[in-house]
Design a protein around this motif. Sequence first.
Motif, mmCIF file in Angstrom:
data_model
loop_
_atom_site.group_PDB
_atom_site.id
_atom_site.type_symbol
_atom_site.label_atom_id
_atom_site.label_comp_id
_atom_site.label_asym_id
_atom_site.label_seq_id
_atom_site.Cartn_x
_atom_site.Cartn_y
_atom_site.Cartn_z
ATOM 1 N N TRP A 184 152.626 144.429 -96.812
ATOM 2 C CA TRP A 184 152.331 144.837 -98.187
ATOM 3 C C TRP A 184 153.058 143.968 -99.205
ATOM 4 N N ALA A 185 154.293 143.569 -98.879
ATOM 5 C CA ALA A 185 155.026 142.694 -99.804
ATOM 6 C C ALA A 185 154.333 141.346 -99.942
ATOM 7 N N THR A 186 153.783 140.842 -98.845
ATOM 8 C CA THR A 186 153.043 139.577 -98.923
ATOM 9 C C THR A 186 151.770 139.757 -99.736
ATOM 10 N N ALA A 187 151.114 140.905 -99.581
ATOM 11 C CA ALA A 187 149.950 141.199 -100.422
ATOM 12 C C ALA A 187 150.348 141.203 -101.893
ATOM 13 N N ALA A 188 151.532 141.728 -102.175
ATOM 14 C CA ALA A 188 152.011 141.724 -103.561
ATOM 15 C C ALA A 188 152.237 140.295 -104.052
ATOM 16 N N TYR A 189 152.761 139.427 -103.174
ATOM 17 C CA TYR A 189 152.909 138.030 -103.588
ATOM 18 C C TYR A 189 151.533 137.409 -103.857
ATOM 19 N N TYR A 190 150.567 137.656 -102.974
ATOM 20 C CA TYR A 190 149.223 137.108 -103.197
ATOM 21 C C TYR A 190 148.673 137.579 -104.546
ATOM 22 N N ALA A 191 148.964 138.838 -104.892
ATOM 23 C CA ALA A 191 148.502 139.361 -106.182
ATOM 24 C C ALA A 191 149.180 138.625 -107.336
ATOM 25 N N PHE A 192 150.465 138.352 -107.194
ATOM 26 C CA PHE A 192 151.152 137.558 -108.213
ATOM 27 C C PHE A 192 150.513 136.179 -108.328
ATOM 28 N N ARG A 193 150.224 135.563 -107.185
ATOM 29 C CA ARG A 193 149.615 134.236 -107.202
ATOM 30 C C ARG A 193 148.238 134.257 -107.851
ATOM 31 N N ALA A 194 147.477 135.298 -107.592
ATOM 32 C CA ALA A 194 146.115 135.375 -108.118
ATOM 33 C C ALA A 194 146.074 135.724 -109.600
#
Length: 388
Positions: A118-128
Amino acid sequence: MLVTSSLSILALVVASAAQDLGVPLSWRKFSDSRSKAEHISIAQAGIDQLTPQLDASTAQFNGIGYWQAGNVISAMANQDHFAGMTTNKAIVLNTLNTAFSKYQNFDQFGFNDDALWWATAAYYAFRAYGDTNALNQAIATWQHVSQFAIADGGRVSGKSFTVPATCNGITMTGAVFWRPTADDQGVNSITTGLFLTLSAFLATTSSDVKYKNAAIASANWIKNQNMNSAGLVLDSVNGHDCSRPNDWLFTYNNGKYIEGLAVLADVTGDQQWYSLLANLVNNAVKTNTWEGSDGIITEGASPNENNDGVGFKAVFIRGLNEAFVRTTNRGLNILIHSYIDVQYNALLDLASNGNTYSSAWHGPPQGFTAWGQLAALDVLVSAISANT
């Protein structure tokens, strides 16, 4: 748009002989001629089949587990990132906020890998989307999990047993415990690979060297302690007595390590990580452990019920795609592009029922299942960048 013909692939086979990055000509349909707009549309249509299963109050999708739900959110954020859109932004950010508020550090069940998915998903969201709240969620979860990463001398927090500084003469520094509970002794490649990857991503956003150093330590642990003689990533080691409970090989251990190496290589500029990345990709896409001579992944084919293994190959493809968009190695670039297209064409030709997909990528098609859709999403999303 990158469209590779059989003749150009054959030329690559000859040119890449010294590196052994040639594309096997036995692979089924290793190119694709669709436009970027078509790839975006197909991927979004696949996502749209799954979003009605989301319970917004719990951040859960009907039919799949919690860690798998985090991977759906990852695919949705990456879809927007690679498509240059914000179609899924509201669902992604709202679901992350719900999960982070309901489950401290994204950890619902007491598993560090769950928290890191989930934390990596949060990073992907920041990137997007440039959303700093999502980035802060990733940072907070990284900080929480970092206490379960083994430091020099076997130092680690929260464990009720001794942790050796070395196992079989090789340092345990950088390994990450699977669970935060005091008595659980398991360390494994997926938790360590997730920590490596998130550390490397965070190193791209911060001048604090702790992220880069953590990524290097975890990358070294997998490289030196948890790879087999065929150059593939193994699963787990006991963090107390150094025993190895199994010799399991799974796509997702290799995929997450590939993703982490791709980012770490860019962060450090260290040639050793570029070389290891190329070798690992080459080994992982050509092994007969999870595919036959046609190149189509067979792991996790489960038409009738969900299980953890269904989603492993999605993580593998996501990691390969991250390597694809970052590498400047032309041979590696085309090898990954070709492998992703093998899976993409298999899904569309053999396993699709409209915009829904079986988890058995050789087919036959079947009615909608949440787990079949989960397994397909990263292939559909990766085809956007892998063919651009």
